[in-house]
Design a protein around this motif. Structure first.
Motif, PDB file in Angstrom:
ATOM      1  N   VAL A   1       3.184   6.142   1.052  1.00 10.32           N
ATOM      2  CA  VAL A   1       2.153   6.784   0.248  1.00 10.32           C
ATOM      3  C   VAL A   1       2.581   8.218  -0.052  1.00 10.32           C
ATOM      4  CG1 VAL A   1      -0.237   7.598   0.200  1.00 10.32           C
ATOM      5  CG2 VAL A   1       0.302   5.366   1.175  1.00 10.32           C
TER       6      VAL A   1
ATOM      7  N   TRP B   1      -4.130  -0.259  -2.305  1.00 15.85           N
ATOM      8  CA  TRP B   1      -3.524   0.393  -1.136  1.00 15.85           C
ATOM      9  C   TRP B   1      -3.463   1.902  -1.366  1.00 15.85           C
ATOM     10  CZ3 TRP B   1      -1.824  -1.928   3.436  1.00 15.85           C
ATOM     11  CH2 TRP B   1      -1.843  -3.327   3.457  1.00 15.85           C
TER      12      TRP B   1
ATOM     13  N   ARG C   1      -6.698   3.602  -0.644  1.00 20.03           N
ATOM     14  CA  ARG C   1      -6.936   3.790   0.787  1.00 20.03           C
ATOM     15  C   ARG C   1      -5.956   4.789   1.400  1.00 20.03           C
ATOM     16  NH1 ARG C   1      -7.093  -2.012   0.670  1.00 20.03           N
ATOM     17  NH2 ARG C   1      -5.045  -2.069   1.679  1.00 20.03           N
ATOM     18  N   ARG C   2      -4.988   5.239   0.599  1.00 13.47           N
ATOM     19  CA  ARG C   2      -3.913   6.120   1.076  1.00 13.47           C
ATOM     20  C   ARG C   2      -3.219   5.499   2.280  1.00 13.47           C
ATOM     21  NH1 ARG C   2      -5.814  12.441   0.232  1.00 13.47           N
ATOM     22  NH2 ARG C   2      -6.861  12.121  -1.783  1.00 13.47           N
ATOM     23  N   GLU C   3      -2.928   4.212   2.121  1.00 11.30           N
ATOM     24  CA  GLU C   3      -2.357   3.434   3.227  1.00 11.30           C
ATOM     25  C   GLU C   3      -1.026   2.823   2.799  1.00 11.30           C
ATOM     26  OE1 GLU C   3      -3.642  -0.340   6.101  1.00 11.30           O
ATOM     27  OE2 GLU C   3      -4.997   0.376   4.524  1.00 11.30           O
TER      28      GLU C   3
ATOM     29  N   GLU D   1       8.612  -0.071   4.877  1.00  9.45           N
ATOM     30  CA  GLU D   1       7.279   0.019   4.277  1.00  9.45           C
ATOM     31  C   GLU D   1       7.349   0.676   2.902  1.00  9.45           C
ATOM     32  OE1 GLU D   1       4.874   2.510   6.836  1.00  9.45           O
ATOM     33  OE2 GLU D   1       5.532   4.326   5.803  1.00  9.45           O
TER      34      GLU D   1
END
Length: 254
Positions: free
Chosen positions: A165, A141, A144-146, A162
Motif C-alpha cells: 500500500v 484493498w 482499507r489501506r491493507e 505482497e
C-alpha cells in the motif's frame, strides 16, 4: 537519450512533434498505436468504468544501435471515453509532464494522472509503462489501506511477495508519483495500492504494466474470496523467492 539530442525544443521553448527527426516521429507514431490498443485491454478485463484509468508508455527509438529511451511518453487524454480513443487522440508529453505540440487540438488535455506518470519515468529508469485503474477488488484493498498478502503462487510469480500500500495523495501534481516510487523502489511488486485511491502498476513497457494491472485485480479478488472462507495461509519466503525466480527467468518462451 537526453532531451537535447532527441527532443530539442522549438525556439519558443516548446517541443513540436513535426520538427523532430524522422526516426523519433516514427517511434512516437508506433507508441501511440500501442497505447491506444492497450487501452482497449482495460475494459476487456473489467478494470475500468466510463473514462477512469489510463495507460502510458515511454517512447523508445532505435537509430541502429539498439533501443534507447527518449524524454517523451504517450498517455490517454483526460475524460475521453474508451470508445473514442484512437492513436490520433493519444497525447504526447515530455518527462516534466508537459504536453508537447503533438498535432492534437490544444483543448485535448492529457490525463489528470500525467504528473504522476512523469515522476515515475524520471525516477525509475527501468520503467517503460505505467497503468492506473480503479478495478473493484484491488481498490477495495486500497480503501482499507491493507496490502494483499502473498498467499497464492500466482502472486509469488508475478509480484514476488505482497502487493504493498502506498501513501494517500491528492490527484493533480506529482504526489502520487512520489508515493509510487517510494513504495516500489524497495519492492519486487510491479503494483502498488495507493491508499483510498486504487492500483498503479509499472512494467518494462505498456503491455507489461497492463498485464500487472490485470493480475493485480485477479489476485485481489481471489484473496478476498479466500478470506471470506477462512484465514489464507501465507507462503514461506523461500518458496516465494524460488517461485518468482522461476517465473521471471525460466517460464515461457525465450
Amino acid at each position: 537519450m537526453s532531451a537535447s539530442s532527441s527532443t530539442a525544443p522549438s525556439p519558443a521553448g516548446r517541443i513540436v512533434l513535426a520538427e523532430l527527426d524522422e526516426e523519433l516521429r516514427s517511434a512516437v507514431a508506433a507508441t501511440r498505436e500501442r497505447v491506444a490498443a492497450l487501452h482497449a485491454e482495460l475494459p476487456r478485463w473489467g478494470l475500468v468504468v466510463w473514462t477512469a484509468g489510463n495507460v502510458s508508455e515511454r517512447v523508445v527509438v532505435d537509430r541502429g544501435n539498439g533501443p534507447e529511451k527518449t524524454d517523451l511518453f504517450v498517455i490517454k487524454p483526460s475524460g475521453v471515453t474508451y470508445d473514442q480513443l484512437s492513436p490520433e487522440t493519444m497525447v504526447v508529453c515530455s518527462l516534466d509532464g508537459t504536453k508537447i505540440d503533438d498535432g492534437t487540438p490544444a483543448s485535448l488535455a492529457p490525463s489528470s494522472d500525467t504528473a504522476a506518470h512523469a515522476y515515475v519515468y524520471r525516477h525509475m529508469e527501468r520503467v517503460g509503462g505505467v497503468v492506473h485503474t480503479h478495478s473493484t477488488y484491488a481498490t477495495a484493498w486500497a480503501a482499507r489501506r491493507e496490502p494483499i498478502p502473498c498467499v497464492l503462487t500466482m502472486m509469488a510469480d508475478e509480484f514476488g511477495g505482497e502487493i504493498p500500500v502506498g501513501p494517500f495523495a491528492l490527484i493533480g501534481d506529482d504526489s502520487i508519483g512520489r508515493g509510487i516510487v517510494e513504495t516500489l523502489s524497495g519492492s519486487r511488486s510491479p503494483a502498488v495500492l495507493m491508499a483510498n485511491h486504487g492500483p498503479f502498476t509499472i512494467g518494462a513497457d505498456g503491455r507489461a504494466a497492463v498485464k500487472a494491472a490485470a493480475m493485480c485485480e485477479e489476485v485481489a479478488r481471489t484473496v478476498h474470496i479466500a478470506r471470506d472462507g477462512g484465514t489464507p495461509v501465507p507462503i514461506d519466503q523461500a518458496a516465494i523467492d524460488s517461485l518468482n525466480d522461476r517465473y521471471q527467468n525460466v517460464y515461457g518462451q525465450h
